[in-house]
Write a protein that holds these residues in place. Structure first.
Motif, PDB file in Angstrom:
ATOM      1  N   LEU A  52      14.887  57.443  28.189  1.00  0.00           N
ATOM      2  CA  LEU A  52      15.871  56.526  27.575  1.00  0.00           C
ATOM      3  C   LEU A  52      15.455  57.268  26.100  1.00  0.00           C
ATOM      4  N   SER A  53      14.313  57.507  25.993  1.00  0.00           N
ATOM      5  CA  SER A  53      14.347  58.330  24.142  1.00  0.00           C
ATOM      6  C   SER A  53      14.107  60.014  24.417  1.00  0.00           C
ATOM      7  N   PHE A  54      14.556  60.061  25.315  1.00  0.00           N
ATOM      8  CA  PHE A  54      14.228  62.072  25.418  1.00  0.00           C
ATOM      9  C   PHE A  54      14.669  62.689  24.457  1.00  0.00           C
ATOM     10  N   PHE A  55      16.014  62.623  23.782  1.00  0.00           N
ATOM     11  CA  PHE A  55      16.253  63.356  22.235  1.00  0.00           C
ATOM     12  C   PHE A  55      15.370  63.270  21.113  1.00  0.00           C
ATOM     13  N   GLN A  63      20.599  59.926  21.372  1.00  0.00           N
ATOM     14  CA  GLN A  63      21.191  59.864  22.382  1.00  0.00           C
ATOM     15  C   GLN A  63      22.567  59.360  22.340  1.00  0.00           C
ATOM     16  N   LEU A  64      23.405  59.939  23.090  1.00  0.00           N
ATOM     17  CA  LEU A  64      24.581  59.583  23.566  1.00  0.00           C
ATOM     18  C   LEU A  64      24.711  58.556  24.257  1.00  0.00           C
ATOM     19  N   VAL A 143      19.987  63.704  36.093  1.00  0.00           N
ATOM     20  CA  VAL A 143      19.691  62.707  34.446  1.00  0.00           C
ATOM     21  C   VAL A 143      20.296  63.990  33.743  1.00  0.00           C
ATOM     22  N   PHE A 144      21.437  62.812  33.284  1.00  0.00           N
ATOM     23  CA  PHE A 144      22.311  64.036  31.827  1.00  0.00           C
ATOM     24  C   PHE A 144      22.395  62.878  30.871  1.00  0.00           C
ATOM     25  N   THR A 145      21.834  63.246  29.575  1.00  0.00           N
ATOM     26  CA  THR A 145      21.863  63.117  28.376  1.00  0.00           C
ATOM     27  C   THR A 145      22.458  63.859  27.583  1.00  0.00           C
ATOM     28  N   SER A 146      22.711  63.776  26.339  1.00  0.00           N
ATOM     29  CA  SER A 146      23.541  64.332  25.357  1.00  0.00           C
ATOM     30  C   SER A 146      22.705  63.661  23.786  1.00  0.00           C
ATOM     31  N   GLY A 151      24.132  69.441  22.391  1.00  0.00           N
ATOM     32  CA  GLY A 151      25.086  69.274  23.535  1.00  0.00           C
ATOM     33  C   GLY A 151      24.496  68.668  24.915  1.00  0.00           C
ATOM     34  N   PRO A 152      24.285  69.485  25.744  1.00  0.00           N
ATOM     35  CA  PRO A 152      24.372  68.308  27.670  1.00  0.00           C
ATOM     36  C   PRO A 152      22.509  68.796  27.390  1.00  0.00           C
ATOM     37  N   TYR A 153      22.014  68.069  28.159  1.00  0.00           N
ATOM     38  CA  TYR A 153      21.010  68.204  28.792  1.00  0.00           C
ATOM     39  C   TYR A 153      20.736  67.419  30.811  1.00  0.00           C
TER      40      TYR A 153
END
Length: 175
Positions: A52-55, A63-64, A143-146, A151-153
């Motif tokens: 939830l706080s990857f970026f 994150q979005l 898991v997808f996040t961006s 961009g996407p991860y």
């Protein structure tokens, strides 16, 4: 002319900058259960990474959103979300972060099928889902996040045993 050269030099310098390499993230299946009275399934999984706080942790950027995407297609591994025609997907929330496994997450998932080349989508019924699942041994999820600048991860692949999934689908149908 000086201004043009300055702008051109700035554009060239900006185009050469590199994004930091983002670390790979492993996720591990914990359980799947029925969300009573709805078409949803709850998938629990764990990760040593705070998804939830990857970026924020890796780039300082917000994150979005975060989602778990599981492919129901015959070629289960996917590079991007748009490659998946039939999927089980849902937003993730953290349910525990005190255990030895790191963080435990939950996703309330629903089955979808992209139509019109991905322009629109429709829900997959429980009966259709059961037919799709019986053709496989496992379904594969990421898991997808961006973030705006990156961009996407996508995380590494997690496998869900289809036998566990079918058991929950049959419970939903009352079998």
């Amino acid at each position: 002319m000086k201004t043009l050269l300055t702008v051109l030099a700035a554009v060239l310098c900006i185009s050469c900058t590199k994004h930091p390499v983002l670390p790979s993230t492993d996720i591990r299946f914990v359980s799947i259960s029925d969300v009573g009275g709805s078409a949803l399934f709850e998938v629990r999984f764990s990760s040593k990474t705070d998804l939830l706080s990857f970026f924020k942790d890796n780039t300082g950027e917000g994150q979005l959103g975060e989602a778990l995407i599981c492919s129901l297609d015959k070629t289960p591994d996917f590079v991007k979300w748009q490659d998946v025609v039939r999927s089980v997907q849902g937003e993730i929330t953290e349910v525990d972060n005190a255990g030895t496994v790191g963080h435990v997450y939950s996703a309330s998932m629903f089955a979808m099928q992209a139509t019109d080349g991905g322009v629109s989508s429709s829900f997959v019924s429980v009966e259709e889902l059961l037919v799709i699942l019986k053709e496989r041994d496992s379904i594969f999820c990421k898991v997808f996040t961006s973030a705006y600048s990156y961009g996407p991860y996508y995380s590494n692949v997690m496998s869900i045993p289809v036998s566990d999934f079918i058991l929950v689908v049959k419970q939903k149908r009352g079998l």
